[in-house]
Design an enzyme around this catalytic site. Structure first.
Site, mmCIF file in Angstrom:
data_model
loop_
_atom_site.group_PDB
_atom_site.id
_atom_site.type_symbol
_atom_site.label_atom_id
_atom_site.label_comp_id
_atom_site.label_asym_id
_atom_site.label_seq_id
_atom_site.Cartn_x
_atom_site.Cartn_y
_atom_site.Cartn_z
ATOM 1 N N ARG D 97 56.055 76.073 15.518
ATOM 2 C CA ARG D 97 57.432 75.818 15.062
ATOM 3 C C ARG D 97 58.252 77.105 14.918
ATOM 4 O O ARG D 97 59.418 77.156 15.312
ATOM 5 C CB ARG D 97 57.383 75.085 13.709
ATOM 6 C CG ARG D 97 58.723 74.684 13.141
ATOM 7 C CD ARG D 97 59.359 73.496 13.855
ATOM 8 N NE ARG D 97 60.301 73.881 14.870
ATOM 9 C CZ ARG D 97 60.437 73.287 16.026
ATOM 10 N NH1 ARG D 97 59.679 72.256 16.363
ATOM 11 N NH2 ARG D 97 61.309 73.713 16.892
ATOM 12 N N LYS D 132 79.987 87.478 13.283
ATOM 13 C CA LYS D 132 79.772 86.146 12.701
ATOM 14 C C LYS D 132 78.395 85.602 13.080
ATOM 15 O O LYS D 132 78.274 84.595 13.791
ATOM 16 C CB LYS D 132 80.892 85.202 13.165
ATOM 17 C CG LYS D 132 82.268 85.692 12.711
ATOM 18 C CD LYS D 132 83.417 84.819 13.188
ATOM 19 C CE LYS D 132 84.745 85.395 12.677
ATOM 20 N NZ LYS D 132 85.929 84.640 13.143
ATOM 21 N N LYS D 164 92.048 95.377 10.013
ATOM 22 C CA LYS D 164 92.394 93.959 10.131
ATOM 23 C C LYS D 164 93.580 93.620 9.238
ATOM 24 O O LYS D 164 94.057 94.448 8.457
ATOM 25 C CB LYS D 164 91.183 93.106 9.767
ATOM 26 C CG LYS D 164 89.924 93.473 10.570
ATOM 27 C CD LYS D 164 88.858 92.410 10.506
ATOM 28 C CE LYS D 164 89.256 91.172 11.305
ATOM 29 N NZ LYS D 164 88.144 90.219 11.423
ATOM 30 N N GLU D 198 94.017 95.250 14.544
ATOM 31 C CA GLU D 198 94.316 93.844 14.855
ATOM 32 C C GLU D 198 95.814 93.609 14.653
ATOM 33 O O GLU D 198 96.352 93.945 13.600
ATOM 34 C CB GLU D 198 93.508 92.962 13.893
ATOM 35 C CG GLU D 198 93.737 91.478 14.034
ATOM 36 C CD GLU D 198 92.987 90.678 12.960
ATOM 37 O OE1 GLU D 198 91.746 90.689 12.961
ATOM 38 O OE2 GLU D 198 93.660 90.063 12.106
ATOM 39 N N ASP D 219 95.358 88.921 17.867
ATOM 40 C CA ASP D 219 94.808 87.798 17.122
ATOM 41 C C ASP D 219 95.615 86.532 17.353
ATOM 42 O O ASP D 219 96.783 86.443 16.962
ATOM 43 C CB ASP D 219 94.816 88.150 15.628
ATOM 44 C CG ASP D 219 94.223 87.023 14.801
ATOM 45 O OD1 ASP D 219 93.263 86.376 15.287
ATOM 46 O OD2 ASP D 219 94.714 86.780 13.683
#
Lengths: 282, 282, 282, 282, 282, 282
Positions: D97, D132, D164, D198, D219
């Site tokens: 597994r 992410k 950002k 960004e 973005d």
């Protein structure tokens, strides 16, 4: 992975003993000296953990040659050679105490277990351990119980539902009766686990049976009551006796017809088996 | 840091018991239920490890309020309340077994030690432990010995020079005699450590004394020989008796005049002291 | 301890992201600047892991004030504020991505689970997960399944006996039939665990029932066969359907009368729920 | 060391699955039984992580012989044998597994990546991942992206400056404009790193270009605006498109002339590739 | 997390020093005795690491009150009190050596750095460190460099591309020239990192500039050649001088117009700053 | 286990340097390229740590062949080849810096130590180190001292009783005099350890001798006073000089007749020995 687990325990025991800073060996033993040593039994008992001892020697010095002469589960007599170790004398001496600490403790547990198993020989009942193990050593201690002929009860809180008196106290204070508790357990506990409940009287046992408990643990019950519960159960549930059972009383308990007897003393009060390391040199 | 060490041992014991996956408690005990519990003595002995038990409860749930009612080193009688715990019932139940496993084992060791100390009361001799401890628990077990009134021998291989029979075998095979071995140790071992040597006869003891050993360990020697060594030493070295000394024989050994008696059984064969957790609820 | 486990996962995720070496924040954000931020939902779903996100913020900077505005298990709508964070802006920015990575993944799993649960609403059957989880995250992913209304199957190989096709292949090659295998499992597996067996036909199911299996898993069986097995079982065993069951087919499967449906996709293929962090400043 | 990192992840996944306590295998499979098994593809996709699967088998039992039959990056078809494993059946079953969990997840990511790469084939643009990733698995998931033909963006917060929206909000509140922010970053960030910013509009992009940004991330910009930014940049900066780009839209985005397209879904929402283990025995 | 990193380093240093087993303090200092102590400067220099010292005291005993009297970056004069510690004397003494070991080493590095920074004062050039740090202490040592007024070069192999002579040797042996190597780096290295190349001659520097290197490191070049490279570069690339630059030569190097000077000796050969702990008692 | 300790230190240094994410090597060096490299001395000194360097190469890539050409303790001359490494070029380059960081630091310590040992050649006195080591590296740094011909003082607080001024301050404030302190130490410290006391005057030394101190450390005493103490002691105790002893003054100190000179600078201020790695390729 079992190997990995054992190595981790061994490494931490070696660190605890500062084997890499063995001032005596560093001061006295020539780095190049080779020799032989034997692990030798000093009293009567059942061997358990010879592989762990081997791991200890190998973690200290992977070049040591270890030959296990007696297998786990065998009976040891005083004077028996259990393993032969060959290689650097310094490495053997550094490893000695830690290897013996594991081996003596595990063999002590196997020996204690075997006495209980012997005491009920010829019956179908099983001797099981408990979770009363030395913190950090449960894996090995439960192994030693198996080596001694015993069976393992729950490994930990995650692989068995066991409703004990304190759970009943907690729920009882909210007016939840034994039967209801068992039902609640069946509903919320993982569906892959059996439901075991600890009871202290025949009445409670009856209630647990009616509620469909899979295993009933009789806590410190007298022989007559145990017999009654066994009869009431008629195989619908496994019956386990527990609490204060000794080598003297275990046979009588088994003769009541219970399926399992769990004994905390196997692990929490076993005496170390006497084993030593004897060095020979060239 | 002692705290840190204890927390690490406790965390690993809690992981071993999968307390965060206690299926019984998860299935039965409401997350919000609060309650009281007591650690209660079930037999006679000396308490050790109450702080460790407290740590167990706090590591499971830092919001539990634990009040220690009896201090380490106190005598416990059946029925004595040792600590009071207040807070989430679920947390108390998860912690119960691990807290008891530490407390029972350490109290067992303190109890055993105290019996030896009691047996030689009124003398100047000291009872000491050995390195024969449960792997991973040496720090705590040596603490329990101190709680019981004993003294600690070497913590590990790094903080004491102890020349044992196997070292002598190794060096003897190269023609190096006892006196020379001691000289070599003095030369190469850290200058901050004393030199201890294990001997098996009065002759060896004499040779060790002449070579300036700081401590002489008499291994399995008879009382008469011990007495002779004590006399020979006249305070020039500490004399330690070791090997097979029991509660029955320890007083006679001390009366030979030895300074120290080391007893492996304090840690390798002590029986757990019986203690339980009793829950009350509201 | 659950807390401890979560902290350990969080710490390792923070280390992986080098948050203590966030070059952008170090270069730009004044160490003293304070601000507010919100975790904001960007799509429809079920929230899971808000406490884990809180832990992330606290492990980065224990002085951050986090207020959870929505509880795990609640439905999230685009624009919903899920939590408010107050404190050093630099700390909030360092923690942002890791907090979202946990929260989005767990909420994705809860959302997927809730859709299955919704699809069978009104029935007594349970949706369960499998062991097909992201390595290292099983504890949290199984928690997310519960948040979504599902139930947990085995946590790991130690807390449930599940005899699968590969076990049968291994034993079949030695001439051991299904019934015998079940008997062997009952004899050797821990007595606290139920015996589950995976079958592929009605015949096998019948054999398993006769041998006393506690749970029977039907692997990729058609609806008619499932119905037949349910009928044969008549409550003597739990029946679990498994294998390739989708949101479209799950209701039909449940209507055959099975007790449990296990769905690997809950964890191995769930899509992250869209959530972001929005900063406000003073 | 890559090896070391992988072993650590594997060991922790094996511990999580309690493979050393596989109650089913322990109860049923003879310790001495040997056999063969194959990892077999069950659907179409790109293989990634076969070496990790091999590591899983070897960590469970170093004596298992694993032969990788298909290399990472290859296309898998249903029925393809991907690796052959030979040795103790018990070891193979314990590892099954965990090996599949790694392999299916990584192959799922590689498969998803390859679809994006395929969608823009013939262009010079690159598909990149984001941060992410599943907590704890970034190293492996970024590897899977490379296997699928994608490129890696920042590994963590320490190896790339990315300004950002939230950084701009924080500094804007103090009256620091975009151009000044970029200048500040160049001054204080490590001189070995490029400055990426960004932006959300053509105006911002222009400002960033003037301030000398090395990379500009657009973005959620529309195609026309992207085209304009590309034109303005004339190669002075790399242009990266980001935000909500799907398999359907990616080609159109690339045709605006951007250099890079970053896609979070490669890692946060990839579906596991279906792969199973089939046992044969002797 | 920075805090976490520091705590981890501190804990491991405390374990290394066996502070929980401080035999002298245990034997002599009453557990209840309280006192005051001061960290006191014994020579001239720049303080760095006072917060780490504070962490040491707190990890030994969280009840110690530590007041930092001088901030990192301040000049220390002999006799200056740097911090005041109040609490259990035993805890202060256990922590003393480890606190000083961190503080003296980091202050030594800051002091050395400050001398280089001072030597080039009035110029725009920056003093940077290298990766030549004590294994395990890079995070702290690079911090000390910043405290001393220096700048950090790459933290590790992952956050900067630096093509060194050995890379050129490896690729040169395959007929790949410098320009091509730079192009290859640009193509395959993460697009967020600048490309730095080490050169040994003006010709190589010219080739690197033509190939578009972002930073050029001049290894052991003479002043005249450095001047020429600066001129050739005309701001198209950052120019870094490296190799054997001493306090005596650094000003002349800077006057060639280079942007950066990297100095290994800041960390690999700094002398500890003399600091001691003085106890007062009540 | 020494090996284990070294591997742990090496692994943590490799992680700190992100060798598994060496972006330069990944971008440039073909995975299959093989080559040779040599560790080459660049200045005069004593080699220490060649085995540690070997471990670094093997931990990065166990397939590298490392041949140590010069043994620890040998004198290194500029241009000497110290070790030859063969295998993947990428692996050699990843390991280079960490291997050198260990080797240069340890060789620097051995070189410094050897200069002190050389300075007192022909006498019976011993040069010893102190606990003033780089946090985390004590084991290796004390090894380097031995390689340089020095002896080790206490490894840590657990393996030597050393009563320092701060202990005397603490006890003095309670009216406990020096002689009494020594008696108390003898009574409560482990009986396996010698008692060392730090004194600042001949009077204190006399008092310590009378109280039976085993070792007396003279802190910053002048030569005449040292001579007097040596005379007073007449071999009844070891005499150790400490504090501000330099290469210039050490011989004069030794000539006073002291047994030991402890020098903190051996470890806290040694300069790295210049060593580099030179690659050859095929």
């Amino acid at each position: 992975m079992w190997e990995k687990q054992v190595e981790k325990l061994v490494d931490s025991a070696l660190a605890e003993d500062s084997v890499w800073d063995d001032v005596t060996t560093k001061a006295l033993i020539p780095a190049s000296q080779e020799g032989n040593a034997y692990l030798v039994g000093k009293s009567e008992g059942i061997l358990a953990g010879i592989g762990v001892a081997t791991t200890v020697f190998h973690r200290v010095d992977s070049a040591l040659r270890v030959k296990e002469l007696v297998a786990d589960g065998s009976r040891v007599h005083p004077g028996d050679r259990l393993a032969a170790i060959e290689g650097k004398v310094a490495s053997i001496l550094r490893a000695e105490r830690v290897a013996l600490n594991f081996l003596q403790r595990l063999s002590g547990i196997a020996t204690e277990t075997a006495m209980y198993v012997e005491a009920i020989s010829g019956t179908k009942a099983l001797i099981t351990d408990t979770r009363k193990t030395a913190p950090g050593l449960r894996l090995l201690e439960k192994y030693a119980v198996r080596v001694g002929g015993g069976h393992n009860h729950r490994q930990n809180l995650g692989d068995g539902v066991l409703i004990k008196d304190n759970h009943l106290v907690a729920l009882g204070s909210r007016g939840v009766g034994l039967g209801e508790v068992i039902k609640k357990a069946r509903q919320h506990a993982p569906h892959t686990l059996k439901i075991e409940v600890e009871v202290e009287s025949v009445e409670q046992a009856q209630e647990a049976l009616s509620a469909g408990a899979d295993i009933i643990m009789l806590d410190n019950m007298n022989l007559e009551d145990m017999r009654q519960v066994v009869e009431l159960a008629r195989g619908r549930a496994l019956i386990e006796a527990s609490g204060g059972i000794t080598l003297d009383s275990v046979r009588a308990v088994v003769e009541t017809g219970v399926d399992l007897i769990s004994v905390g003393a196997l692990t929490h009060s076993a005496k170390a088996l006497d084993i030593s390391l004897e060095l020979e040199t060239r």
